[in-house]
Design an enzyme around this catalytic site. Sequence first.
Site, mmCIF file in Angstrom:
data_model
loop_
_atom_site.group_PDB
_atom_site.id
_atom_site.type_symbol
_atom_site.label_atom_id
_atom_site.label_comp_id
_atom_site.label_asym_id
_atom_site.label_seq_id
_atom_site.Cartn_x
_atom_site.Cartn_y
_atom_site.Cartn_z
ATOM 1 N N PRO A 44 0.822 -1.224 0.000
ATOM 2 C CA PRO A 44 0.000 0.000 0.000
ATOM 3 C C PRO A 44 0.849 1.265 0.000
ATOM 4 C CG PRO A 44 -0.229 -1.196 2.080
ATOM 5 C CD PRO A 44 0.561 -2.066 1.161
ATOM 6 N N GLU A 83 3.294 -6.972 7.982
ATOM 7 C CA GLU A 83 3.635 -5.544 7.824
ATOM 8 C C GLU A 83 4.547 -5.308 6.622
ATOM 9 O OE1 GLU A 83 2.072 -3.135 9.733
ATOM 10 O OE2 GLU A 83 0.968 -4.945 10.281
ATOM 11 N N ARG A 110 -4.420 -8.586 -20.316
ATOM 12 C CA ARG A 110 -5.355 -8.266 -21.393
ATOM 13 C C ARG A 110 -4.758 -7.324 -22.421
ATOM 14 N NH1 ARG A 110 -7.843 -3.431 -20.728
ATOM 15 N NH2 ARG A 110 -9.765 -3.897 -21.840
ATOM 16 N N ASP A 169 -10.249 1.960 -23.776
ATOM 17 C CA ASP A 169 -10.370 2.027 -22.323
ATOM 18 C C ASP A 169 -10.358 3.463 -21.810
ATOM 19 O OD1 ASP A 169 -10.450 -0.697 -22.195
ATOM 20 O OD2 ASP A 169 -8.334 -0.923 -21.731
HETATM 21 CL CL1 6GU Z 1 -0.295 -3.669 -3.568
HETATM 22 N N1 6GU Z 1 -0.887 -4.465 -1.112
HETATM 23 C C1 6GU Z 1 -1.580 -4.384 0.017
HETATM 24 N N2 6GU Z 1 -1.324 -5.234 1.001
HETATM 25 N N3 6GU Z 1 -2.542 -3.497 0.215
HETATM 26 C C2 6GU Z 1 -2.787 -2.663 -0.788
HETATM 27 C C3 6GU Z 1 -2.114 -2.697 -1.990
HETATM 28 C C4 6GU Z 1 -1.142 -3.620 -2.126
HETATM 29 N N4 6GU Z 1 -2.583 -1.729 -2.783
HETATM 30 C C5 6GU Z 1 -3.531 -1.131 -2.082
HETATM 31 N N5 6GU Z 1 -3.659 -1.689 -0.873
#
Ligand code: 6GU
Length: 259
Positions: free
Chosen positions: A86, A113, A155, A170
């Site tokens: 994230p 983590e 895709r 798209d």
């Molecule tokens: Cl790539 N991994 C995780 N664990 N949470 C996320 C993410 C990735 N992208 C958004 N939230």
Amino acid sequence: MRLDIISIFPEYFTPLDVSLIGKARERGTLDVRVHQLRDWTHDVHKTVDDTPYGGGPGMVMKPEVWGEAIDAVIGDGTPRMIVPTPSGRPFTQELAQELAEEPWLLFACGRYEGIDARVMAEYATRLRVDEVSIGDYVLAGGEVAVLVMVEAIGRLLPGVLGNAQSAVDDSFAPGSMRNLVEGPVYTKPPVWRGHEVPAVLMSGHHGKVARWRRDEALRRTVQNRPELAAALDPGTLDKHDRKLLEELSFRVEPEDMAN
Ligand code: 6GU
């Protein structure tokens, strides 16, 4: 294209056996190899994590097991390495297109983590390494994010989509409807539970259909993605677009830049 995925939950990737991606694998367009990280542990408990230095909640994935796994998977090769997290850079259609041109991608899925940062530092000396996020929310691990990325990338590969035009039309792809989300779509029957298909779509008038589709795309962009609408290049808006945006009470740049 070759894709290697390392994860403690290989079962997450069974969707890659079906649909577009599954067919591409059967044809040999895509070579997907999913690896169990725990195969490179040496203790009876197959330990992949430990407590974080400096304290704090949760666990961190150990560098040694990741190092052995990645070394074994890549050999002397040099895939582009993607680490879902994230805290990574945003995954966008542009990044999907860039990655679709690579011959070989390695996805290293962290849980808990995250992975000890020295793993990314070590491989960044030899490989192009990107930490990538699929959006502003937190998943329990990178597996679902990798499924998202593999579907978006897959895709775009030559011969994977049935209709080659689908990928260029798209919402976020370069082209004439660029930077607009797509409007509604309809098929038969012409009336369903009293809801009619817009008459213009059955008129056979290609110009009017194109104009209507652009109007609907603008409406939906203003409604659902005001930040995209605000970022539209005024030079790409014609008189008709400006009138519609005014009707929607959406503020645009002054008239003079219009074409
Ligand atoms: Cl790539 N991994 C995780 N664990 N949470 C996320 C993410 C990735 N992208 C958004 N939230």
